[in-house]
Structure formats: C-alpha cells, structure tokens
Design a protein around this motif. Structure first.
Motif, PDB file in Angstrom:
ATOM      1  N   UNK A  15       0.836  -1.202   0.000  1.00  0.00           N
ATOM      2  CA  UNK A  15       0.000   0.000   0.000  1.00  0.00           C
ATOM      3  C   UNK A  15       0.875   1.258   0.000  1.00  0.00           C
ATOM      4  N   UNK A  16       1.964   1.224   0.764  1.00  0.00           N
ATOM      5  CA  UNK A  16       2.768   2.447   0.916  1.00  0.00           C
ATOM      6  C   UNK A  16       4.011   2.510   0.030  1.00  0.00           C
ATOM      7  N   UNK A  17       4.397   1.398  -0.584  1.00  0.00           N
ATOM      8  CA  UNK A  17       5.636   1.384  -1.361  1.00  0.00           C
ATOM      9  C   UNK A  17       5.390   0.759  -2.734  1.00  0.00           C
ATOM     10  N   UNK A  18       5.398   1.589  -3.749  1.00  0.00           N
ATOM     11  CA  UNK A  18       5.114   1.129  -5.098  1.00  0.00           C
ATOM     12  C   UNK A  18       6.177   0.197  -5.662  1.00  0.00           C
ATOM     13  N   UNK A  19       7.312   0.085  -4.999  1.00  0.00           N
ATOM     14  CA  UNK A  19       8.329  -0.864  -5.464  1.00  0.00           C
ATOM     15  C   UNK A  19       7.883  -2.306  -5.264  1.00  0.00           C
ATOM     16  N   UNK A  20       6.905  -2.526  -4.391  1.00  0.00           N
ATOM     17  CA  UNK A  20       6.337  -3.866  -4.209  1.00  0.00           C
ATOM     18  C   UNK A  20       5.371  -4.060  -5.375  1.00  0.00           C
ATOM     19  N   UNK A  21       5.827  -4.777  -6.391  1.00  0.00           N
ATOM     20  CA  UNK A  21       5.105  -4.803  -7.664  1.00  0.00           C
ATOM     21  C   UNK A  21       3.939  -5.783  -7.712  1.00  0.00           C
ATOM     22  N   UNK A  22       4.097  -6.971  -7.211  1.00  0.00           N
ATOM     23  CA  UNK A  22       3.037  -7.985  -7.344  1.00  0.00           C
ATOM     24  C   UNK A  22       2.858  -8.739  -6.029  1.00  0.00           C
ATOM     25  N   UNK A  87     -10.692  -3.279   3.527  1.00  0.00           N
ATOM     26  CA  UNK A  87     -11.748  -2.760   2.662  1.00  0.00           C
ATOM     27  C   UNK A  87     -11.410  -1.375   2.129  1.00  0.00           C
ATOM     28  N   UNK A  88     -10.619  -0.638   2.864  1.00  0.00           N
ATOM     29  CA  UNK A  88     -10.221   0.707   2.431  1.00  0.00           C
ATOM     30  C   UNK A  88      -8.854   0.737   1.756  1.00  0.00           C
ATOM     31  N   UNK A  89      -7.951  -0.124   2.168  1.00  0.00           N
ATOM     32  CA  UNK A  89      -6.563   0.033   1.724  1.00  0.00           C
ATOM     33  C   UNK A  89      -6.121  -0.861   0.569  1.00  0.00           C
ATOM     34  N   UNK A  90      -6.738  -2.016   0.375  1.00  0.00           N
ATOM     35  CA  UNK A  90      -6.280  -2.904  -0.705  1.00  0.00           C
ATOM     36  C   UNK A  90      -6.324  -2.223  -2.063  1.00  0.00           C
ATOM     37  N   UNK A  91      -7.331  -1.428  -2.301  1.00  0.00           N
ATOM     38  CA  UNK A  91      -7.456  -0.733  -3.584  1.00  0.00           C
ATOM     39  C   UNK A  91      -6.312   0.223  -3.855  1.00  0.00           C
ATOM     40  N   UNK A  92      -5.598   0.648  -2.823  1.00  0.00           N
ATOM     41  CA  UNK A  92      -4.461   1.557  -2.998  1.00  0.00           C
ATOM     42  C   UNK A  92      -3.298   0.879  -3.727  1.00  0.00           C
ATOM     43  N   UNK A  93      -3.324  -0.421  -3.805  1.00  0.00           N
ATOM     44  CA  UNK A  93      -2.258  -1.156  -4.495  1.00  0.00           C
ATOM     45  C   UNK A  93      -2.422  -1.044  -6.014  1.00  0.00           C
TER      46      UNK A  93
END
Length: 166
Positions: A15-22, A87-93
C-alpha cells in the motif's frame, strides 16, 4: 508471498511502497471491521492474547467484548478500523497486480471479510481499467496454512506478473 503476519506486512507495505510490484499476501489480509461487525474476532485476538488480556475486564480474555477489541485495535494502530482496514486500503495497491490468498476455513481471517475487502478493491481496479490484475484465491478446504494448491497458485501468479517486468 508471506504467511500470516508476513502476509499482513506485505499488504501494508504494498500500500505504501510502489516498489512492491506484485504482492501475494498469504493468510494475512482481513477486514477487522467485518470481524467486529460479525463477532468473528476471537481467533485473531487469541493469536496475540497478551495484548488483549491487558484490556480485558479483570484480565479475563473470556470477558472481552467487540467494543473492547475495537478500542485495542485503534490503540495499536489508529485508523486500523477505517483507513488501514483491507476494505479501504487494498485498492491503494492498484494498478499493480495483487493476488490475495487465504484459506476458506481460516478463522483468523474470516473469508467473508476477505471477500468483502477484495470486492471493494476490485471496484478500484476496474475503475482504473486493470480488473485482470486482482484476484482472490480461497480454497474451501484450507485453514491458516500454505497448501500445495496455494503454492501452485502463488507460483503461477508470480510467474505471470514478474516475468513481464522490464
């Protein structure tokens, strides 16, 4: 893929680090709110009993209520029941690929709550035009564990998405 607390950490980290790709959180995604609303928090609480014993009336875990559990979650991580809940945070991925793997019989992460969270995230993924990048795999015969079927799913998911990374 990381199991249990590792699965939860991989979800939050993605959620917080876009380097985590998949990310493939394994038996770690849950809806704390769902568990509280549906009185299905006991197994999760008993996985870290010392934290809750301090808050229980008379130190008795058997005397815990949903309200007390909610207060503890909010004390441990303010916003856990709102901003940071699955429910709120998974979509941030999104739009990165996400495969949530959980046991259909996992009492620590009730599958109904996991489905609710993934459904909310699927709406975000669909709105971004990447609905094929999110999946839930919840075999009904699995508990809080890594089964051969789960391992096979994880390997296939990572092969699919990581082999495409430039």
């Amino acid at each position: 893929a990381r199991l249990s607390l590792g699965g939860m950490v991989s979800w939050f980290l993605a959620v917080i680090d876009e380097r985590v790709f998949a990310p493939v959180p394994l038996c770690g995604v849950q809806s704390f709110g769902y568990a509280l609303r549906n009185n299905k928090w006991q197994s999760r609480v008993m996985s870290i009993p010392d934290v809750f014993q301090a808050a229980a009336p008379g130190g008795k875990l058997s005397e815990l209520s949903s309200e007390t559990v909610a207060r503890v979650w909010e004390r441990v991580l303010p916003g856990l029941l709102s901003t940071y809940d699955a429910t709120s945070s998974l979509g941030c991925i999104a739009p990165r690929p996400l495969c949530v793997v959980t046991g259909g019989r996992d009492s620590r992460n009730p599958v109904e709550g996991v489905r609710e969270a993934v459904a909310a995230a699927q709406e975000v993924y669909a709105a971004q035009g990447v609905g094929d990048r999110i999946e839930l795999f919840a075999p009904g015969d699995a508990d809080h564990e890594l089964t051969p079927a789960m391992r096979e799913k994880i390997d296939a998911w990572l092969d699919r998405w990581l082999l495409l990374v430039p």
